[in-house]
Motif scaffolding. Structure first.
Motif, PDB file in Angstrom:
ATOM      1  N   ILE A   6     -12.595  -6.768   8.532  1.00 15.92           N
ATOM      2  CA  ILE A   6     -13.378  -6.752   7.287  1.00 15.92           C
ATOM      3  C   ILE A   6     -14.471  -5.683   7.362  1.00 15.92           C
ATOM      4  O   ILE A   6     -14.824  -5.064   6.368  1.00 15.92           O
ATOM      5  N   GLY A  42     -14.019  -2.915   8.485  1.00 14.07           N
ATOM      6  CA  GLY A  42     -13.388  -1.623   8.251  1.00 14.07           C
ATOM      7  C   GLY A  42     -12.652  -1.033   9.426  1.00 14.07           C
ATOM      8  O   GLY A  42     -12.191   0.104   9.368  1.00 14.07           O
ATOM      9  N   CYS A  51       0.792  -1.228   0.000  1.00 14.49           N
ATOM     10  CA  CYS A  51       0.000   0.000   0.000  1.00 14.49           C
ATOM     11  C   CYS A  51       0.822   1.275   0.000  1.00 14.49           C
ATOM     12  O   CYS A  51       0.267   2.368   0.036  1.00 14.49           O
ATOM     13  N   SER A  70      -5.703  -2.951   8.642  1.00 19.66           N
ATOM     14  CA  SER A  70      -6.977  -3.159   9.321  1.00 19.66           C
ATOM     15  C   SER A  70      -6.773  -4.200  10.420  1.00 19.66           C
ATOM     16  O   SER A  70      -5.701  -4.795  10.537  1.00 19.66           O
ATOM     17  N   PHE A 118      -6.168  -8.130  -2.470  1.00 25.52           N
ATOM     18  CA  PHE A 118      -6.817  -8.384  -1.187  1.00 25.52           C
ATOM     19  C   PHE A 118      -6.180  -7.499  -0.117  1.00 25.52           C
ATOM     20  O   PHE A 118      -6.854  -6.872   0.683  1.00 25.52           O
ATOM     21  N   GLN A 151      -7.213  -3.909   0.266  1.00 28.35           N
ATOM     22  CA  GLN A 151      -8.433  -3.681   1.032  1.00 28.35           C
ATOM     23  C   GLN A 151      -8.195  -3.773   2.536  1.00 28.35           C
ATOM     24  O   GLN A 151      -8.796  -3.023   3.303  1.00 28.35           O
ATOM     25  N   LEU A 152      -7.338  -4.710   2.949  1.00 24.95           N
ATOM     26  CA  LEU A 152      -7.302  -5.024   4.381  1.00 24.95           C
ATOM     27  C   LEU A 152      -6.012  -4.656   5.088  1.00 24.95           C
ATOM     28  O   LEU A 152      -5.891  -4.839   6.301  1.00 24.95           O
TER      29      LEU A 152
END
Ligand code: HEM
Ligand SMILES: [Cu+2]
Length: 556
Positions: free
Chosen positions: A456, A458, A317, A393, A386, A389-390
């Motif tokens: 998941i 958020g 990221c 988190s 994937f 997104q996570l």
């Protein structure tokens, strides 16, 4: 045999008698000046257990704060200090030292040696690791512990953003304990390569020694980049350099590359020795030889090499190029091949065996079931889309605790339950061990399972509070309750360790009917380990002794 005592031995027993009469001062002197690998190993493990309790208290405080939305138990700054200290403590002052400690105690015994290759370096390594840990904790006394996370991302560590001394203590502490770790790695390599009993070729070393060998190479390659990066942080903070100072032409990516080039192999430094320990325990408690020793050895080597080339899967990221994302995702996925090989070999070892569910094996089952799940979430995260997104988190927090506690901690407990009788001459209580196991197992699932869900949904990691409208409450409360279920399990474990020293059933030399050399000497072993040097003909020397009619060397 002649009964006349060697004059040197007489002199030594004279000193021992003297020590007994002088009491605790002499004992303190003996322990602080010892170069005996066994005493050093015990001190490493004790130090780790103390830090485990401290790190655990820090975790409970964080979970208390997160129980209710908008809670005000501890403020944001204290929360930041706690997660920094918790992560740092668990990785550097619990995980690594407990494994180094067990390696220190057991390896010379398993290899049929009288000590490590460099006993003084060994003592130095322990004391300097302890000193590093104390230094990191001294930051509390200066007013503020570091608030940078165990990964210490730049530029948060720059003086502009962080004016407390906490970060300087942190960097110095890790730098110093890192020197101790490198010393330990050199010592393990020299011991495994150079101190084996006659006949013990590299193909015949106990499997734990294989994994300690590769872990040591990883330490040797991974810690120096971290050390360099820590020196650079200190230069930035103390001398006005700008390595990681983005406003003055420095680079925050550089820190991430240096840190994760250490940080990713680090997770294998924490798991490979555990692979070794469960590979010792599973065969003994299944009454079978380790299935596919050569494949297991090759897989260990493969994991050690591959894991050096996948560090940037922690950096998807930050915005690397698509080519780099692809490379690091593919390379990370490849690690699952040798890991899978190991997993199936363990299952094949158990399959068809006469399995006994005593505490060491119980913890191996805990390890196997948990490590499988943690490995799968790891594979999910290695897929870059994937991870986009996570990343950052709670899912990631769930993943790495699942492998670190489910894998490293369960496996380490298996090793401790297995070798405790050798170290102390006493058996641990099986009843307490089962309480320890089940409370930990259930509490662990309750703690870290829901984290995947809140992730998941958020929930970012490293937040000290959240709004009720987010619906994260329920999952956080489950997590905190899970932590409360786990807590007594550690207390039971520590109680068992201490109480069994006095009340435990006396252990015979070989209580598990095992096969490796450490079980041929007395429990606890004498300071010189073996009266005569053992001679080895196979991977299971003690089996050969017990079964002269059907020795292993006929088949190997
Ligand atoms: C099949 C093997 C594994 C794969 C493919 C894998 C993959 C990953 C990935 C991609 C991340 C980054 C997530 C993110 O920050 O967005 C991650 C995080 C992490 N993993 Fe794993 N993992 C594996 C096994 C392990 C093992 C064995 C351990 C430790 C014993 C471990 C410990 C960690 C830790 C500590 C982090 C979090 C680092 C941080 O951001 O603070 N992993 N893993
Ligand atoms: Cu990684």
């Amino acid at each position: 045999m002649a009964t006349v005592d060697h004059p040197q031995r007489l002199a030594r027993s004279g000193i021992a008698a003297d020590a007994a009469s002088r009491g605790w001062a002499a004992a303190l002197h003996e322990w602080t000046t010892t170069v005996d690998h066994k005493k050093i190993g015990i001190m490493y493990v004790l130090m780790s257990l103390v830090f485990l309790v401290i790190g655990g208290i820090e975790a409970l405080l964080m979970r208390w704060q997160l129980f209710y939305p908008r809670a005000e138990v501890i403020g944001p700054n204290v929360f930041n200090q706690l997660f920094t200290m918790h992560g740092t403590t668990m990785v550097f002052f619990v995980g690594m030292p407990i494994l180094i400690g067990i390696g220190n105690y057991m390896l010379p015994l398993m290899l049929g040696a009288r000590d490590m290759a460099f006993p003084r370096l060994n003592a130095f390594g322990f004391w300097i690791t302890l000193f590093g840990g104390l230094l990191v904790y001294l930051s509390f006394i200066t007013g503020a512990a570091p608030e940078i996370g165990w990964f210490a991302y730049a530029p948060l560590t720059e003086h502009t953003f962080d004016r407390n001394a906490g970060t300087d203590f942190w960097a110095l502490g890790l730098l110093i304990s890192g020197i101790g770790t490198i010393g330990a790695a050199v010592n393990f390599i020299a011991t495994i390569l150079g101190m084996r009993a006659p006949g013990m070729t590299m193909r015949k070393i106990p499997f734990f020694a294989w994994t300690m060998l590769w872990t040591s190479f990883q330490m040797l390659l991974a810690i120096p980049p971290l050390t360099a990066a820590l020196v650079m942080v200190l230069f930035d903070r103390q001398l006005g350099a700008h390595f990681f100072d983005v406003q003055n032409g420095g680079s925050a990516y550089l820190w991430q590359h240096l840190f994760w080039f250490f940080g990713h192999p680090e997770v294998y430094i924490l798991i490979l020795p555990v692979f070794g320990m469960v590979s010792e325990v599973i065969p003994v408690f299944s009454r079978k030889v380790l299935f596919g020793y050569e494949f297991m050895a090759a897989a260990t080597m493969a994991i050690a090499f591959i894991s050096l080339g996948v560090w940037a899967h922690h950096m998807f990221c930050v915005g690397m190029s698509r080519t780099l994302d692809l490379y690091f995702a593919a390379a990370s996925l490849i690690v699952s091949i040798p890991t899978g090989i190991k997993f199936f070999n363990w299952l094949a070892t158990i399959y068809g065996g006469r399995v006994s569910l005593q505490s060491p094996m119980l913890f191996c089952f805990g390890f196997l079931s948990m490590f499988l799940i943690g490995g799968l979430t790891g594979i999910m995260l290695a897929a870059a889309p994937f991870d986009f997104q996570l990343s950052d988190s709670y899912f990631v927090v769930g993943h790495f605790h699942w492998v670190l506690i489910g894998g490293t901690l369960f496996g380490t407990f298996a090793g401790i339950y297995y070798w405790y009788p050798k170290v102390t001459g006493r058996m641990l209580s099986e009843r307490l061990a089962h309480w320890h196991f089940w409370l930990l197992y259930i509490g662990f699932i309750l703690t870290f399972g829901p984290m995947h869900v809140s992730g998941i949904l958020g929930m970012p990691r490293r937040i000290y509070t959240y709004d009720p409208s987010r619906d994260w409450e329920w999952w956080n409360q489950l997590t905190t309750i899970g932590a409360l279920v786990q807590t007594p399990s550690y207390a039971i474990f520590v109680y068992n360790l201490i109480a069994s020293l006095w009340k435990g059933k006396p252990a015979v030399d070989d209580p598990w009917d095992a096969w490796t050399l450490e079980w041929t000497t007395s429990s606890p072993p004498p300071s010189y380990n073996f009266e005569t040097q053992p001679i080895v003909h196979s991977r299971r020397p003690l089996w050969d002794l017990k079964h002269p009619d059907d020795p292993d060397w006929q088949y190997e």
